[in-house]
Scaffold this motif. Structure first.
Motif, PDB file in Angstrom:
ATOM      1  N   TYR A   1       8.940 -63.722  27.526  1.00 31.02           N
ATOM      2  CA  TYR A   1       8.572 -62.639  27.955  1.00 31.02           C
ATOM      3  C   TYR A   1       6.953 -62.557  27.450  1.00 31.02           C
ATOM      4  O   TYR A   1       6.717 -63.037  26.371  1.00 31.02           O
ATOM      5  CB  TYR A   1       9.189 -61.469  27.235  1.00 31.02           C
ATOM      6  CG  TYR A   1       8.761 -59.899  27.317  1.00 31.02           C
ATOM      7  CD1 TYR A   1       7.793 -59.344  26.422  1.00 31.02           C
ATOM      8  CD2 TYR A   1       9.182 -59.320  28.513  1.00 31.02           C
ATOM      9  CE1 TYR A   1       7.517 -58.217  26.656  1.00 31.02           C
ATOM     10  CE2 TYR A   1       8.717 -58.178  28.904  1.00 31.02           C
ATOM     11  CZ  TYR A   1       7.730 -57.654  27.866  1.00 31.02           C
ATOM     12  OH  TYR A   1       7.238 -56.262  28.286  1.00 31.02           O
TER      13      TYR A   1
ATOM     14  N   TYR B   1      -1.617 -55.944  28.120  1.00 30.61           N
ATOM     15  CA  TYR B   1      -2.018 -54.188  27.937  1.00 30.61           C
ATOM     16  C   TYR B   1      -3.448 -54.315  27.827  1.00 30.61           C
ATOM     17  O   TYR B   1      -4.287 -55.146  27.712  1.00 30.61           O
ATOM     18  CB  TYR B   1      -1.534 -53.925  26.368  1.00 30.61           C
ATOM     19  CG  TYR B   1      -0.041 -54.143  26.353  1.00 30.61           C
ATOM     20  CD1 TYR B   1       0.457 -55.389  25.795  1.00 30.61           C
ATOM     21  CD2 TYR B   1       0.841 -53.060  26.457  1.00 30.61           C
ATOM     22  CE1 TYR B   1       1.963 -55.574  25.562  1.00 30.61           C
ATOM     23  CE2 TYR B   1       2.309 -53.383  26.208  1.00 30.61           C
ATOM     24  CZ  TYR B   1       2.728 -54.562  25.665  1.00 30.61           C
ATOM     25  OH  TYR B   1       3.998 -54.666  25.411  1.00 30.61           O
TER      26      TYR B   1
ATOM     27  N   GLN C   1      -6.286 -51.485  26.308  1.00 28.91           N
ATOM     28  CA  GLN C   1      -6.448 -50.542  24.951  1.00 28.91           C
ATOM     29  C   GLN C   1      -7.582 -49.803  25.418  1.00 28.91           C
ATOM     30  O   GLN C   1      -8.855 -50.286  25.062  1.00 28.91           O
ATOM     31  CB  GLN C   1      -6.248 -51.213  23.552  1.00 28.91           C
ATOM     32  CG  GLN C   1      -6.420 -50.396  22.293  1.00 28.91           C
ATOM     33  CD  GLN C   1      -6.175 -51.045  21.150  1.00 28.91           C
ATOM     34  OE1 GLN C   1      -7.006 -51.900  20.808  1.00 28.91           O
ATOM     35  NE2 GLN C   1      -5.388 -50.667  20.238  1.00 28.91           N
TER      36      GLN C   1
ATOM     37  N   LEU D   1      -1.888 -48.361  23.407  1.00 25.68           N
ATOM     38  CA  LEU D   1      -1.848 -49.780  24.395  1.00 25.68           C
ATOM     39  C   LEU D   1      -0.832 -49.182  25.693  1.00 25.68           C
ATOM     40  O   LEU D   1       0.176 -48.642  25.314  1.00 25.68           O
ATOM     41  CB  LEU D   1      -0.891 -50.695  23.583  1.00 25.68           C
ATOM     42  CG  LEU D   1      -1.653 -51.517  22.518  1.00 25.68           C
ATOM     43  CD1 LEU D   1      -0.753 -52.055  21.659  1.00 25.68           C
ATOM     44  CD2 LEU D   1      -2.607 -52.518  23.142  1.00 25.68           C
TER      45      LEU D   1
ATOM     46  N   PHE E   1      -5.383 -57.274  25.974  1.00 25.62           N
ATOM     47  CA  PHE E   1      -4.346 -57.848  25.048  1.00 25.62           C
ATOM     48  C   PHE E   1      -3.121 -58.429  25.889  1.00 25.62           C
ATOM     49  O   PHE E   1      -2.683 -57.878  26.669  1.00 25.62           O
ATOM     50  CB  PHE E   1      -3.863 -56.973  23.874  1.00 25.62           C
ATOM     51  CG  PHE E   1      -4.905 -56.644  22.828  1.00 25.62           C
ATOM     52  CD1 PHE E   1      -5.430 -55.547  23.091  1.00 25.62           C
ATOM     53  CD2 PHE E   1      -5.245 -57.592  21.774  1.00 25.62           C
ATOM     54  CE1 PHE E   1      -6.396 -55.123  22.035  1.00 25.62           C
ATOM     55  CE2 PHE E   1      -6.120 -57.237  20.884  1.00 25.62           C
ATOM     56  CZ  PHE E   1      -6.941 -56.029  21.135  1.00 25.62           C
TER      57      PHE E   1
ATOM     58  N   GLU F   1      10.270 -60.158  17.555  1.00 26.84           N
ATOM     59  CA  GLU F   1       8.845 -59.755  17.083  1.00 26.84           C
ATOM     60  C   GLU F   1       7.913 -60.217  18.266  1.00 26.84           C
ATOM     61  O   GLU F   1       7.863 -61.120  19.053  1.00 26.84           O
ATOM     62  CB  GLU F   1       8.414 -61.027  16.221  1.00 26.84           C
ATOM     63  CG  GLU F   1       7.024 -60.808  15.271  1.00 26.84           C
ATOM     64  CD  GLU F   1       6.786 -61.712  14.428  1.00 26.84           C
ATOM     65  OE1 GLU F   1       7.817 -62.463  13.862  1.00 26.84           O
ATOM     66  OE2 GLU F   1       5.584 -61.439  13.783  1.00 26.84           O
ATOM     67  N   GLN F   2       6.751 -59.466  18.343  1.00 28.44           N
ATOM     68  CA  GLN F   2       5.830 -59.323  19.549  1.00 28.44           C
ATOM     69  C   GLN F   2       4.482 -60.208  18.701  1.00 28.44           C
ATOM     70  O   GLN F   2       4.011 -59.947  17.730  1.00 28.44           O
ATOM     71  CB  GLN F   2       5.336 -58.104  19.604  1.00 28.44           C
ATOM     72  CG  GLN F   2       6.396 -57.189  20.319  1.00 28.44           C
ATOM     73  CD  GLN F   2       6.953 -57.777  21.763  1.00 28.44           C
ATOM     74  OE1 GLN F   2       6.198 -57.888  22.567  1.00 28.44           O
ATOM     75  NE2 GLN F   2       8.144 -57.896  21.700  1.00 28.44           N
TER      76      GLN F   2
ATOM     77  N   PHE G   1       0.567 -61.148  19.420  1.00 22.91           N
ATOM     78  CA  PHE G   1      -0.357 -60.732  20.526  1.00 22.91           C
ATOM     79  C   PHE G   1      -1.764 -61.594  20.480  1.00 22.91           C
ATOM     80  O   PHE G   1      -2.000 -62.451  19.241  1.00 22.91           O
ATOM     81  CB  PHE G   1      -1.056 -59.370  19.958  1.00 22.91           C
ATOM     82  CG  PHE G   1      -0.335 -58.268  20.296  1.00 22.91           C
ATOM     83  CD1 PHE G   1       1.040 -57.913  19.453  1.00 22.91           C
ATOM     84  CD2 PHE G   1      -0.532 -57.372  21.570  1.00 22.91           C
ATOM     85  CE1 PHE G   1       1.743 -56.943  19.893  1.00 22.91           C
ATOM     86  CE2 PHE G   1       0.354 -56.290  21.703  1.00 22.91           C
ATOM     87  CZ  PHE G   1       1.417 -56.304  21.085  1.00 22.91           C
ATOM     88  N   GLY G   2      -2.380 -61.801  21.332  1.00 25.18           N
ATOM     89  CA  GLY G   2      -3.423 -62.707  21.596  1.00 25.18           C
ATOM     90  C   GLY G   2      -4.575 -61.697  20.849  1.00 25.18           C
ATOM     91  O   GLY G   2      -4.480 -60.613  20.455  1.00 25.18           O
ATOM     92  N   PRO G   3      -5.882 -62.615  20.783  1.00 26.28           N
ATOM     93  CA  PRO G   3      -7.128 -61.831  19.979  1.00 26.28           C
ATOM     94  C   PRO G   3      -7.712 -60.802  20.959  1.00 26.28           C
ATOM     95  O   PRO G   3      -8.629 -59.906  20.246  1.00 26.28           O
ATOM     96  CB  PRO G   3      -8.021 -62.927  19.638  1.00 26.28           C
ATOM     97  CG  PRO G   3      -7.568 -64.018  20.602  1.00 26.28           C
ATOM     98  CD  PRO G   3      -6.232 -64.144  20.968  1.00 26.28           C
TER      99      PRO G   3
END
Lengths: 108, 113
Positions: free
Chosen positions: B31, B35, B37, B43, B90, B101-102, B104-106
């Motif tokens: 997955y 997103y 923001q 988000l 993101f 658990e998700q 995220f990239g920076p």
């Protein structure tokens, strides 16, 4: 579609205070996520929970499935806890629905 | 593991230009999602993918395209940039939806002039 509401939107606390951030959702979920975002920074996962309570250091997350409500508590708050805290609801195989976040500022 | 990586970190575009935001993960996650923001909005999901070759629209898909040719990569294309697309973007990945658990990239901070 699940509606996720967080309160308060903004919170200022003195160092050492006990902090509570609330999250409510409208539809039954499979998991509730709590995330943290420091100013200018990335987003990290703090907790996932589907029932009861979880604790990690000074952070505690609880969830009441019947009331569709979760809380994030911070004990003995510190300025480094200043961040945006985001909750997100997961329902089955649909994408996460996010709250708008709570901006926390802890003052020394 | 590098986790989730995004490039570039910052980008300035002129209205009408196109560009691709890159996202890659090395955790073999099925997955992946994009997103945006914006202040006061939280988000918002643009597009997501549940596996290679499978993508679907999120809440705010207009003006964006995605493809998922490999498990690792999930690029986001802006077809003709508009000032309304100024935002922080993101990318995230996880083993699946629900109780996973998700990661995220920076983030990529995009400004469209």
């Amino acid at each position: 579609k699940n509606e996720v509401e967080q309160s308060p939107q903004n919170l200022t606390a003195q160092e050492g205070e006990f902090i509570t951030i609330n999250c409510s959702y409208s539809v039954g979920i499979s998991a509730l996520h709590w995330l943290q975002q420091h100013p200018g920074g990335g987003i990290v996962s703090l907790f996932m929970l589907s029932s009861g309570k979880k604790k990690h250091g000074r952070l505690i997350a609880t969830i009441n499935i019947q009331e569709k409500h979760s809380s994030l508590h911070i004990t003995a708050s510190h300025p480094r806890d200043s961040a945006v805290y985001i909750c997100a609801a997961a329902s089955g195989n649909t994408p996460l629905v996010f709250g708008k976040g709570t901006r926390l500022s802890v003052i020394a | 593991n590098a986790g989730v990586t995004q490039t570039p970190k910052f980008q300035v575009l002129k209205t009408g230009q196109s560009m691709t935001l890159q996202c890659a993960q090395d955790m073999n996650h099925e997955y992946m999602s994009w997103y945006r923001q914006d202040p006061g909005m939280g988000l918002r999901l643009i597009h997501y993918s549940v596996g290679a070759g499978i993508t679907d629209q999120g809440e705010v898909p207009n003006g964006y395209n995605v493809s998922r040719s490999t498990t690792e990569d999930f690029p986001l294309r802006l077809l003709s940039a508009a000032p309304s697309q100024t935002s922080v973007y993101f990318c995230a990945s996880s083993s699946g939806l629900g109780y996973n658990e998700q990661f995220f990239g920076p983030g990529t901070r995009l400004t469209v002039l």
